[in-house]
Design an enzyme around this catalytic site. Structure first.
Site, mmCIF file in Angstrom:
data_model
loop_
_atom_site.group_PDB
_atom_site.id
_atom_site.type_symbol
_atom_site.label_atom_id
_atom_site.label_comp_id
_atom_site.label_asym_id
_atom_site.label_seq_id
_atom_site.Cartn_x
_atom_site.Cartn_y
_atom_site.Cartn_z
ATOM 1 N N ASP A 89 1.416 -2.093 -4.590
ATOM 2 C CA ASP A 89 0.102 -1.445 -4.525
ATOM 3 C C ASP A 89 -0.749 -1.913 -5.711
ATOM 4 O OD1 ASP A 89 -0.593 1.398 -2.748
ATOM 5 O OD2 ASP A 89 -2.055 0.753 -4.265
ATOM 6 N N TYR B 234 -13.835 -2.879 10.687
ATOM 7 C CA TYR B 234 -12.501 -2.253 10.597
ATOM 8 C C TYR B 234 -11.767 -2.409 11.928
ATOM 9 C CZ TYR B 234 -8.899 1.332 9.826
ATOM 10 O OH TYR B 234 -7.701 2.009 9.699
ATOM 11 N N GLY C 69 0.831 -1.211 0.000
ATOM 12 C CA GLY C 69 0.000 0.000 0.000
ATOM 13 C C GLY C 69 0.859 1.252 0.000
ATOM 14 N N ALA C 70 1.939 1.224 -0.798
ATOM 15 C CA ALA C 70 2.961 2.282 -0.720
ATOM 16 C C ALA C 70 2.837 3.348 -1.809
ATOM 17 C CB ALA C 70 4.358 1.652 -0.784
HETATM 18 N N1 LIG Z 1 -5.224 7.612 7.753
HETATM 19 C C1 LIG Z 1 -5.616 7.222 8.961
HETATM 20 O O1 LIG Z 1 -6.324 7.933 9.696
HETATM 21 C C2 LIG Z 1 -5.159 5.919 9.498
HETATM 22 C C3 LIG Z 1 -5.099 5.743 10.889
HETATM 23 C C4 LIG Z 1 -4.686 4.511 11.396
HETATM 24 C C5 LIG Z 1 -4.323 3.492 10.539
HETATM 25 N N2 LIG Z 1 -4.401 3.675 9.187
HETATM 26 C C6 LIG Z 1 -3.995 2.562 8.342
HETATM 27 O O2 LIG Z 1 -2.892 2.976 7.561
HETATM 28 C C7 LIG Z 1 -2.837 2.180 6.390
HETATM 29 C C8 LIG Z 1 -2.628 3.076 5.180
HETATM 30 O O3 LIG Z 1 -3.781 3.859 5.001
HETATM 31 P P1 LIG Z 1 -3.755 5.377 4.504
HETATM 32 O O4 LIG Z 1 -4.380 6.175 5.546
HETATM 33 O O5 LIG Z 1 -2.414 5.725 4.014
HETATM 34 O O6 LIG Z 1 -4.800 5.278 3.318
HETATM 35 P P2 LIG Z 1 -4.634 5.424 1.737
HETATM 36 O O7 LIG Z 1 -5.966 5.066 1.195
HETATM 37 O O8 LIG Z 1 -4.052 6.733 1.402
HETATM 38 O O9 LIG Z 1 -3.555 4.310 1.360
HETATM 39 C C9 LIG Z 1 -3.860 2.955 1.306
HETATM 40 C C10 LIG Z 1 -3.053 2.342 0.167
HETATM 41 O O10 LIG Z 1 -3.303 0.939 0.180
HETATM 42 C C11 LIG Z 1 -3.552 0.538 -1.153
HETATM 43 N N3 LIG Z 1 -4.351 -0.693 -1.169
HETATM 44 C C12 LIG Z 1 -5.653 -0.820 -0.820
HETATM 45 N N4 LIG Z 1 -6.056 -2.080 -1.040
HETATM 46 C C13 LIG Z 1 -4.978 -2.754 -1.510
HETATM 47 C C14 LIG Z 1 -4.761 -4.090 -1.915
HETATM 48 N N5 LIG Z 1 -5.751 -5.004 -1.902
HETATM 49 N N6 LIG Z 1 -3.532 -4.455 -2.332
HETATM 50 C C15 LIG Z 1 -2.527 -3.552 -2.370
HETATM 51 N N7 LIG Z 1 -2.677 -2.264 -2.029
HETATM 52 C C16 LIG Z 1 -3.897 -1.882 -1.591
HETATM 53 C C17 LIG Z 1 -4.257 1.699 -1.802
HETATM 54 O O11 LIG Z 1 -4.207 1.658 -3.234
HETATM 55 C C18 LIG Z 1 -3.482 2.871 -1.210
HETATM 56 O O12 LIG Z 1 -2.355 3.194 -1.984
HETATM 57 C C19 LIG Z 1 -4.124 1.360 6.371
HETATM 58 O O13 LIG Z 1 -3.841 0.059 6.862
HETATM 59 C C20 LIG Z 1 -5.016 2.111 7.337
HETATM 60 O O14 LIG Z 1 -5.986 1.264 7.898
HETATM 61 C C21 LIG Z 1 -4.792 4.869 8.661
HETATM 62 C C1 LIG Z 2 -14.032 11.972 10.025
HETATM 63 C C2 LIG Z 2 -13.739 10.970 8.953
HETATM 64 C C3 LIG Z 2 -13.409 9.664 9.541
HETATM 65 C C4 LIG Z 2 -13.107 8.643 8.472
HETATM 66 C C5 LIG Z 2 -12.328 7.534 9.119
HETATM 67 C C6 LIG Z 2 -11.665 6.699 8.136
HETATM 68 C C7 LIG Z 2 -10.638 5.919 8.437
HETATM 69 C C8 LIG Z 2 -9.939 5.964 9.715
HETATM 70 C C9 LIG Z 2 -9.100 5.012 9.992
HETATM 71 C C10 LIG Z 2 -8.240 5.097 11.185
HETATM 72 O O1 LIG Z 2 -7.586 3.858 11.392
HETATM 73 C C11 LIG Z 2 -8.971 5.506 12.413
HETATM 74 C C12 LIG Z 2 -7.984 5.800 13.433
HETATM 75 C C13 LIG Z 2 -8.282 6.067 14.691
HETATM 76 C C14 LIG Z 2 -9.633 6.139 15.237
HETATM 77 C C15 LIG Z 2 -9.768 5.491 16.571
HETATM 78 C C16 LIG Z 2 -10.053 6.127 17.657
HETATM 79 C C17 LIG Z 2 -10.238 7.575 17.722
HETATM 80 C C18 LIG Z 2 -9.432 8.139 18.846
HETATM 81 C C19 LIG Z 2 -9.340 9.611 18.699
HETATM 82 C C20 LIG Z 2 -8.024 10.086 19.215
HETATM 83 O O2 LIG Z 2 -7.794 10.039 20.429
HETATM 84 O O3 LIG Z 2 -7.197 10.544 18.414
#
Ligand SMILES: NC(=O)c1ccc[n+]([C@@H]2O[C@H](COP(=O)([O-])OP(=O)(O)OC[C@H]3O[C@@H](n4cnc5c(N)ncnc54)[C@H](O)[C@@H]3O)[C@@H](O)[C@H]2O)c1
Ligand SMILES: CCCCC/C=C\C=C\[C@H](O)C/C=C\C/C=C\CCCC(=O)O
Length: 268
Positions: free
Chosen positions: A36, A150, A12-13
């Protein structure tokens, strides 16, 4: 972990946190394979990194992590291309409560497979040199979160990491396994999550109460901490606007009476 000359694979890079992690790893001197499904963004990121860090240090591999053959093939391609493997970041993830089986496949099943492949290619008992696996979980894997599937996948990643990171096996494979649990961070995943409206509204409320959004470099600092702390195995690092903290230091029932906690015996 000293990364100069080492080889990393990041899923997912093409964008977001995976891209941020890949760049931090390149900055530390490693070669990086970007996996990706998004071919155009992946190629663009790889071209950008090639300009900055050298064409010989970065490659893009089109790979759907949920396709067993593609993920296995990608690990083999990385080893063939760069001559080894030292670091795996299982980062690819989605938030989709409507297609919830897909959410489990991407966020959990593929991470299990990515860990097994990391152990297969890096494990000393298989002829590897040892190494490090970092799994991208979430704060949603540590606390209640309005999107239950999730949250389940991310809690699963925490359990997987802790259990694979038990030290009894470290002497055999020399592969450490740690997890990163960021809170809400500005990336594309926030833009259009496929969740029911009530879940979305509740998340917005949590985001405000939690202190607001982080940016990608904030999460990369968490990755850097896990890269720097060679004594960590099975560790789970929470990263929020309030700072960073490790989870799960409580003793289990088997250690509670003595008050001891299994020490890390890392020799990777
Ligand atoms: N952004 C946040 O708030 C947040 C918080 C906590 C954890 N995360 C986690 O971080 C990770 C990255 O997410 P992000 O926020 O950068 O989102 P993003 O959507 O920007 O990036 C995700 C990437 O994963 C790729 N991807 C999705 N499905 C795939 C598959 N089947 N095979 C290969 N690649 C695939 C997408 O094409 C994309 O490039 C995820 O695991 C997400 O759950 C995100
Ligand atoms: C407002 C739009 C929300 C969309 C959320 C989509 C994806 C989020 C993915 C993350 O993995 C969620 C991460 C953390 C959320 C969990 C708890 C919230 C705690 C709040 C804090 O203390 O920062």
């Amino acid at each position: 972990m000293q990364l100069s000359g080492k080889v990393a694979l990041v899923t997912g890079a093409a964008q977001g946190l995976g891209k941020g992690c890949a760049e931090a790893i390149l900055e530390r001197g490693a070669k990086v394979a970007l996996l990706d499904t998004n071919e155009s963004a992946g190629q663009e990121t790889a071209a950008d990194f090639a300009l900055k860090y050298g064409a010989d240090r970065c490659t893009f591999i089109l790979c759907d992590v949920t396709a067993k053959d593609q993920l296995e093939g990608a690990f083999q391609k990385v080893v063939d291309h760069f001559g080894g493997l030292d670091l795996v970041v299982n980062n690819a993830g989605i938030l989709n409560e409507v297609q919830w089986e897909k959410c489990i496949d991407v966020n959990l099943v593929s991470v299990v497979r990515g860990c097994h492949l990391g152990l297969r290619y890096m494990g000393k008992q298989n002829g590897g040199n040892g190494g490090l696996i970092i799994n991208m979980s979430s704060v949603a894997g540590l606390y209640a979160f309005p999107s239950p599937v999730y949250a389940t996948t991310k809690a699963g990643v925490v359990g997987l990491t802790r259990s694979l990171g038990m030290d009894y096996k470290l002497g055999r494979d020399c592969v450490r396994v740690n997890a990163l649990c960021p809170s809400f961070t500005t990336t594309a995943i926030l833009a259009d999550p496929e969740v029911p409206e009530d879940q979305y509204q509740h998340m917005k409320d949590m985001l405000e109460r939690g202190g607001g959004l982080m940016q990608i470099p904030d999460v990369v600092k968490g990755l850097a901490k896990l890269l720097d702390e060679d004594d960590k195995n099975g560790a789970v690092l929470e990263v929020t606007v309030q700072g960073m903290k490790y989870h799960g230091d409580e003793s289990g029932p088997w250690d509670r009476e003595s008050g001891t906690h299994q020490p890390n015996l890392c020799i990777a």
